[in-house]
Design an enzyme around this catalytic site. Sequence first.
Site, PDB file in Angstrom:
ATOM      1  N   LYS A   5       0.837  -1.220   0.000  1.00 53.59           N
ATOM      2  CA  LYS A   5       0.000   0.000   0.000  1.00 53.59           C
ATOM      3  C   LYS A   5       0.866   1.262   0.000  1.00 53.59           C
ATOM      4  O   LYS A   5       0.685   2.148  -0.823  1.00 53.59           O
ATOM      5  CB  LYS A   5      -0.908   0.045   1.241  1.00 53.59           C
ATOM      6  CG  LYS A   5      -1.920  -1.072   1.325  1.00 53.59           C
ATOM      7  CD  LYS A   5      -2.854  -0.876   2.498  1.00 53.59           C
ATOM      8  CE  LYS A   5      -2.166  -0.914   3.857  1.00 53.59           C
ATOM      9  NZ  LYS A   5      -1.709  -2.238   4.278  1.00 53.59           N
ATOM     10  N   ARG A  34     -10.213   1.833   7.496  1.00 47.34           N
ATOM     11  CA  ARG A  34      -9.748   0.487   7.835  1.00 47.34           C
ATOM     12  C   ARG A  34     -10.885  -0.377   8.371  1.00 47.34           C
ATOM     13  O   ARG A  34     -10.704  -1.573   8.570  1.00 47.34           O
ATOM     14  CB  ARG A  34      -8.694   0.679   8.921  1.00 47.34           C
ATOM     15  CG  ARG A  34      -7.719  -0.444   9.150  1.00 47.34           C
ATOM     16  CD  ARG A  34      -6.552  -0.336   8.212  1.00 47.34           C
ATOM     17  NE  ARG A  34      -5.362  -0.974   8.709  1.00 47.34           N
ATOM     18  CZ  ARG A  34      -4.139  -0.565   8.431  1.00 47.34           C
ATOM     19  NH1 ARG A  34      -3.944   0.496   7.683  1.00 47.34           N
ATOM     20  NH2 ARG A  34      -3.099  -1.223   8.890  1.00 47.34           N
ATOM     21  N   ARG A  39      11.237  -6.585   5.869  1.00 48.72           N
ATOM     22  CA  ARG A  39      11.283  -5.202   6.365  1.00 48.72           C
ATOM     23  C   ARG A  39      11.734  -5.175   7.825  1.00 48.72           C
ATOM     24  O   ARG A  39      12.449  -4.268   8.236  1.00 48.72           O
ATOM     25  CB  ARG A  39       9.905  -4.547   6.227  1.00 48.72           C
ATOM     26  CG  ARG A  39       9.912  -3.108   6.711  1.00 48.72           C
ATOM     27  CD  ARG A  39       8.656  -2.366   6.331  1.00 48.72           C
ATOM     28  NE  ARG A  39       7.501  -2.861   7.050  1.00 48.72           N
ATOM     29  CZ  ARG A  39       6.257  -2.471   6.827  1.00 48.72           C
ATOM     30  NH1 ARG A  39       6.007  -1.587   5.878  1.00 48.72           N
ATOM     31  NH2 ARG A  39       5.250  -2.953   7.523  1.00 48.72           N
ATOM     32  N   ARG A  71      10.779  -2.272  12.532  1.00 50.14           N
ATOM     33  CA  ARG A  71       9.520  -1.687  13.012  1.00 50.14           C
ATOM     34  C   ARG A  71       8.944  -2.579  14.108  1.00 50.14           C
ATOM     35  O   ARG A  71       8.923  -3.800  13.960  1.00 50.14           O
ATOM     36  CB  ARG A  71       8.549  -1.600  11.823  1.00 50.14           C
ATOM     37  CG  ARG A  71       7.772  -0.319  11.806  1.00 50.14           C
ATOM     38  CD  ARG A  71       7.005  -0.215  10.525  1.00 50.14           C
ATOM     39  NE  ARG A  71       5.671  -0.805  10.637  1.00 50.14           N
ATOM     40  CZ  ARG A  71       4.747  -0.705   9.710  1.00 50.14           C
ATOM     41  NH1 ARG A  71       4.993  -0.062   8.590  1.00 50.14           N
ATOM     42  NH2 ARG A  71       3.567  -1.261   9.869  1.00 50.14           N
ATOM     43  N   ARG A 125      -2.092  -9.058  12.674  1.00 47.12           N
ATOM     44  CA  ARG A 125      -2.519  -8.032  11.713  1.00 47.12           C
ATOM     45  C   ARG A 125      -3.266  -8.658  10.531  1.00 47.12           C
ATOM     46  O   ARG A 125      -4.221  -8.080  10.007  1.00 47.12           O
ATOM     47  CB  ARG A 125      -1.305  -7.224  11.224  1.00 47.12           C
ATOM     48  CG  ARG A 125      -0.880  -6.163  12.225  1.00 47.12           C
ATOM     49  CD  ARG A 125       0.585  -5.844  12.148  1.00 47.12           C
ATOM     50  NE  ARG A 125       1.019  -5.229  10.927  1.00 47.12           N
ATOM     51  CZ  ARG A 125       2.288  -5.236  10.493  1.00 47.12           C
ATOM     52  NH1 ARG A 125       3.227  -5.848  11.196  1.00 47.12           N
ATOM     53  NH2 ARG A 125       2.615  -4.628   9.392  1.00 47.12           N
TER      54      ARG A 125
HETATM   55  P1  B4P Z   1       3.263  -2.107   2.696  1.00 52.97           P
HETATM   56  O1  B4P Z   1       2.097  -2.966   2.391  1.00 52.97           O
HETATM   57  O2  B4P Z   1       3.374  -0.848   1.918  1.00 52.97           O
HETATM   58  O3  B4P Z   1       3.191  -1.939   4.252  1.00 52.97           O
HETATM   59  P2  B4P Z   1       2.414  -0.901   5.083  1.00 52.97           P
HETATM   60  O4  B4P Z   1       1.809   0.183   4.240  1.00 52.97           O
HETATM   61  O5  B4P Z   1       3.361  -0.491   6.131  1.00 52.97           O
HETATM   62  O6  B4P Z   1       1.166  -1.707   5.626  1.00 52.97           O
HETATM   63  P3  B4P Z   1       0.711  -2.099   7.062  1.00 52.97           P
HETATM   64  O7  B4P Z   1      -0.730  -2.508   6.906  1.00 52.97           O
HETATM   65  O8  B4P Z   1       1.607  -3.098   7.635  1.00 52.97           O
HETATM   66  O9  B4P Z   1       0.921  -0.814   7.980  1.00 52.97           O
HETATM   67  P4  B4P Z   1       0.148   0.528   8.286  1.00 52.97           P
HETATM   68  O10 B4P Z   1       1.224   1.541   8.410  1.00 52.97           O
HETATM   69  O11 B4P Z   1      -0.975   0.835   7.344  1.00 52.97           O
HETATM   70  O12 B4P Z   1       4.667  -2.801   2.408  1.00 52.97           O
HETATM   71  C1  B4P Z   1       5.271  -3.763   3.199  1.00 52.97           C
HETATM   72  C2  B4P Z   1       6.704  -4.105   2.751  1.00 52.97           C
HETATM   73  O13 B4P Z   1       6.678  -4.781   1.494  1.00 52.97           O
HETATM   74  C3  B4P Z   1       7.647  -2.918   2.565  1.00 52.97           C
HETATM   75  O14 B4P Z   1       8.848  -3.190   3.224  1.00 52.97           O
HETATM   76  C4  B4P Z   1       7.884  -2.822   1.058  1.00 52.97           C
HETATM   77  O15 B4P Z   1       9.165  -2.364   0.740  1.00 52.97           O
HETATM   78  C5  B4P Z   1       7.698  -4.269   0.622  1.00 52.97           C
HETATM   79  N1  B4P Z   1       7.188  -4.365  -0.747  1.00 52.97           N
HETATM   80  C6  B4P Z   1       6.224  -3.587  -1.315  1.00 52.97           C
HETATM   81  N2  B4P Z   1       6.009  -3.966  -2.592  1.00 52.97           N
HETATM   82  C7  B4P Z   1       6.841  -5.041  -2.834  1.00 52.97           C
HETATM   83  C8  B4P Z   1       7.063  -5.887  -3.976  1.00 52.97           C
HETATM   84  N3  B4P Z   1       6.384  -5.745  -5.122  1.00 52.97           N
HETATM   85  N4  B4P Z   1       7.964  -6.876  -3.848  1.00 52.97           N
HETATM   86  C9  B4P Z   1       8.666  -7.045  -2.704  1.00 52.97           C
HETATM   87  N5  B4P Z   1       8.504  -6.273  -1.596  1.00 52.97           N
HETATM   88  C10 B4P Z   1       7.599  -5.280  -1.667  1.00 52.97           C
HETATM   89  O16 B4P Z   1      -0.508   0.249   9.720  1.00 52.97           O
HETATM   90  C11 B4P Z   1       0.255  -0.097  10.861  1.00 52.97           C
HETATM   91  C12 B4P Z   1      -0.634  -0.138  12.099  1.00 52.97           C
HETATM   92  O17 B4P Z   1      -1.182   1.184  12.362  1.00 52.97           O
HETATM   93  C13 B4P Z   1      -1.870  -1.031  12.035  1.00 52.97           C
HETATM   94  O18 B4P Z   1      -1.587  -2.371  12.367  1.00 52.97           O
HETATM   95  C14 B4P Z   1      -2.811  -0.335  13.052  1.00 52.97           C
HETATM   96  O19 B4P Z   1      -2.485  -0.676  14.379  1.00 52.97           O
HETATM   97  C15 B4P Z   1      -2.510   1.134  12.880  1.00 52.97           C
HETATM   98  N6  B4P Z   1      -3.418   1.820  11.943  1.00 52.97           N
HETATM   99  C16 B4P Z   1      -3.043   2.433  10.767  1.00 52.97           C
HETATM  100  N7  B4P Z   1      -4.121   2.969  10.176  1.00 52.97           N
HETATM  101  C17 B4P Z   1      -5.195   2.715  10.986  1.00 52.97           C
HETATM  102  C18 B4P Z   1      -6.586   3.015  10.909  1.00 52.97           C
HETATM  103  N8  B4P Z   1      -7.098   3.718   9.873  1.00 52.97           N
HETATM  104  N9  B4P Z   1      -7.402   2.577  11.898  1.00 52.97           N
HETATM  105  C19 B4P Z   1      -6.912   1.903  12.942  1.00 52.97           C
HETATM  106  N10 B4P Z   1      -5.608   1.588  13.082  1.00 52.97           N
HETATM  107  C20 B4P Z   1      -4.743   1.980  12.110  1.00 52.97           C
END
Ligand code: B4P
Length: 189
Positions: free
Chosen positions: A13, A88, A127, A133, A144
């Site tokens: 994402k 979410r 990651r 993290r 998650r």
């Molecule tokens: P991403 O999928 O981009 O990870 P993310 O955005 O950090 O998603 P996540 O759901 O974990 O975290 P968020 O911050 O939203 O990528 C993951 C990895 O994959 C990266 O290292 C990237 O380099 C790698 N990658 C990407 N594309 C690739 C490819 N094609 N090939 C290989 N590798 C690749 O949320 C974190 C926490 O915050 C949640 O658990 C929750 O507690 C809270 N939160 C956030 N928003 C919320 C909301 N609206 N409501 C309630 N809680 C919330």
Amino acid sequence: MYLMILGAPGSGKGTQGKLVAEHLGIAEVSTGELLRAAVKQGTPLGREAKGYMDQGLLVPDPVVLALIREILDSPAGARGVLMDGFPRTVPQAEAVDRILAERKARMDLVLLLDVEEGELVKRLLARAAKEGRSDDNLESIQQRLKVYHSQTSPLVAYYEKQGVVRCIPGMGTVDEIQARVRKAVGGKA
Ligand code: B4P
């Protein structure tokens, strides 16, 4: 233009959202990034969010809803935004719809990244090794994923009813996936 990027943790994402927002010339906002920054700064929001995030749970809706309103009311948010990681839950999606309706706007497009579960875990553990993290450990990742299936994936049906979901195969290189994303937003840009 209001766009959302939806997918399981590790689906790319943040990675794809930043690239496509730049391409479209709109702001990309991630609630995850804002919450992590609040945790780092030790603000009241951060202190409240930290425990939930470390356990792989969602931060409760009442806490996040104030943040969402702040994002959409900001000058950048008022011009259009790519929402990364929010809404979410269904109550968050209903709140976003209400706020957008107040300004006679709507969610234009939901980009749903589809990635196999084994690949999600592999990416998040990679990651963890690189960035350390605090929620990228196996226990929290599994939690998650469970939370995604129970609380976030119902958004697919919610937005399918509005006819705005485009499913993007999320396996492959970042560039290959970005090309698919740009094709999906093509008619909207
Ligand atoms: P991403 O999928 O981009 O990870 P993310 O955005 O950090 O998603 P996540 O759901 O974990 O975290 P968020 O911050 O939203 O990528 C993951 C990895 O994959 C990266 O290292 C990237 O380099 C790698 N990658 C990407 N594309 C690739 C490819 N094609 N090939 C290989 N590798 C690749 O949320 C974190 C926490 O915050 C949640 O658990 C929750 O507690 C809270 N939160 C956030 N928003 C919320 C909301 N609206 N409501 C309630 N809680 C919330």
